[in-house]
Enzyme design. Structure first.
Site, short mmCIF file in Angstrom:
data_model
loop_
_atom_site.label_atom_id
_atom_site.label_comp_id
_atom_site.label_asym_id
_atom_site.label_seq_id
_atom_site.Cartn_x
_atom_site.Cartn_y
_atom_site.Cartn_z
CG HIS A 236 45.03 60.28 26.51
ND1 HIS A 236 45.86 60.42 25.43
CD2 HIS A 236 44.65 58.97 26.52
CE1 HIS A 236 45.97 59.27 24.80
NE2 HIS A 236 45.23 58.37 25.43
CB THR B 130 50.92 29.90 46.47
OG1 THR B 130 52.28 30.09 46.86
CG2 THR B 130 50.06 30.96 47.13
NE ARG C 77 40.84 39.65 51.88
CZ ARG C 77 41.77 38.92 51.27
NH1 ARG C 77 41.58 38.51 50.03
NH2 ARG C 77 42.89 38.62 51.89
CD GLU D 41 48.38 64.50 28.05
OE1 GLU D 41 49.47 64.25 27.50
OE2 GLU D 41 47.55 63.61 28.35
CG ASP E 137 48.28 29.69 51.23
OD1 ASP E 137 48.26 28.84 52.14
OD2 ASP E 137 49.26 30.39 50.95
NE ARG F 199 46.69 40.55 47.11
CZ ARG F 199 46.01 39.60 47.76
NH1 ARG F 199 44.71 39.74 47.93
NH2 ARG F 199 46.64 38.53 48.22
N GLY G 138 54.82 31.93 46.31
CA GLY G 138 55.60 30.91 46.77
C GLY G 138 57.09 31.13 46.55
#
Length: 317
Positions: free
Chosen positions: A44, A191, A202, A46, A195, A179, A248
């Protein structure tokens, strides 16, 4: 506290199922320890900051973006206990923990041990930085960002579907940073077929932060992908607190119709396409008056020749 909130952003997209918390330890006007929730949720923030400060934590002030955890866990000690044992004199907390296992108990426990506790400093900013955790606790679902790369006239592609590239390299690089800040990305079947997107990050140094790939479809998902059949199924996604919707027009419309978009990222290129593909499909709007007052602009900036506008849903937590 603003610096602690900035630190917390480093853990976003990595710390789930734990919140991406930031912490600073300050003594005599100097930062002696800093930390943010690490990959997988441990250590964590802290614990990391106190480990860095060591003996200098005694009598110091801790600035932490979320109330130190109070519940017992086999994965590590309670942060409230760590702070008390370290001897900090004061703890400034941005946001009370909505997790019922802590929810005020951590702050109360610290006060009982003579530590000064202040709650609410930059709470709204901290909640925005940990939006995925907050929504998961309060509404049982991830925080959803819808990203669109658009022409000035609201198109995402030519009429034949060609879409590379609407925006320039600076805008695309920023989208890759986004991302990296999310646990998973959703695209629709159209999509995927048009694609074949990799949906990876990247950017040099951030390649290992590529999020999980999720397909919104009634058909089967390819290897390495997960599938949801409807937007409301995002609530069942394990270890996903920050979700990015990328592709899309119909997928964007489906999430908007379901009222499941908390944040909009609009990358606008200075081009006009004309008879191309619209960025968003039918969202079921029947009265123009119902479109007003739903979004507030929270950021805008130039990215090379393009412009980014960031909006948040007015009703979002």
């Amino acid at each position: 506290m603003a610096a602690a909130i900035a630190l917390s952003a480093r853990g976003r997209g990595l710390s789930t199922p734990n919140p991406n918390v930031g912490c600073l330890i300050v003594k005599d006007g100097h930062v002696v320890g800093r930390g943010w929730t690490q990959k997988g949720g441990r250590p964590h923030a802290e614990a990391q900051a106190l480990g860095q400060a060591m003996e200098q934590a005694r009598g110091a002030t801790a600035y932490v973006t979320l109330e130190p955890c109070f519940h017992l866990s086999p994965r590590g000690p309670r942060c409230a206990d760590l702070m008390a044992r370290a001897g900090v004199a004061r703890v400034a907390i941005a946001l009370r923990d909505p997790d019922p296992r802590t929810d005020g108990q951590g702050a109360a426990w610290l006060r009982e041990r003579g530590i000064t506790v202040e709650m609410g400093l930059l709470a709204e900013e901290a909640a925005r930085a940990m939006a995925g955790f907050v929504l998961r606790q309060t509404r049982g679902r991830p925080h959803v960002t819808l990203k669109l790369g658009l022409s000035l006239d609201g198109r995402i592609a030519l009429a034949d579907g060609s879409s590379r590239w609407i925006t320039g390299p600076d805008a695309r690089a920023h989208a890759h940073v986004e991302r990296a800040r999310h646990d998973a990305i959703v695209v629709g079947g159209g999509t995927l077929r048009a694609d074949a997107p990799g949906l990876d990050v990247r950017l040099a140094g951030l390649e290992d932060r590529s999020p999980r790939r999720i397909l919104l479809s009634r058909g089967d998902a390819p290897d390495g992908w997960e599938r949801i059949r409807a937007p409301d199924e995002i609530a069942a996604l394990d270890r996903v607190d920050h979700l990015l919707v990328e592709g899309g027009a119909e997928t964007a419309a489906a999430f908007l119709r379901a009222g499941l978009v908390d944040r909009l990222l609009l990358y606008r290129a200075p081009i006009i396409i004309g008879a191309g593909l619209a960025g968003i499909g039918d969202i079921g709007l029947m009265d123009l008056a119902d479109a007003h007052g739903r979004w507030r602009l929270t950021d805008q900036r130039r990215l090379g020749v393009d412009r980014l506008e960031v909006y948040e849903a007015v009703s979002s937590a």
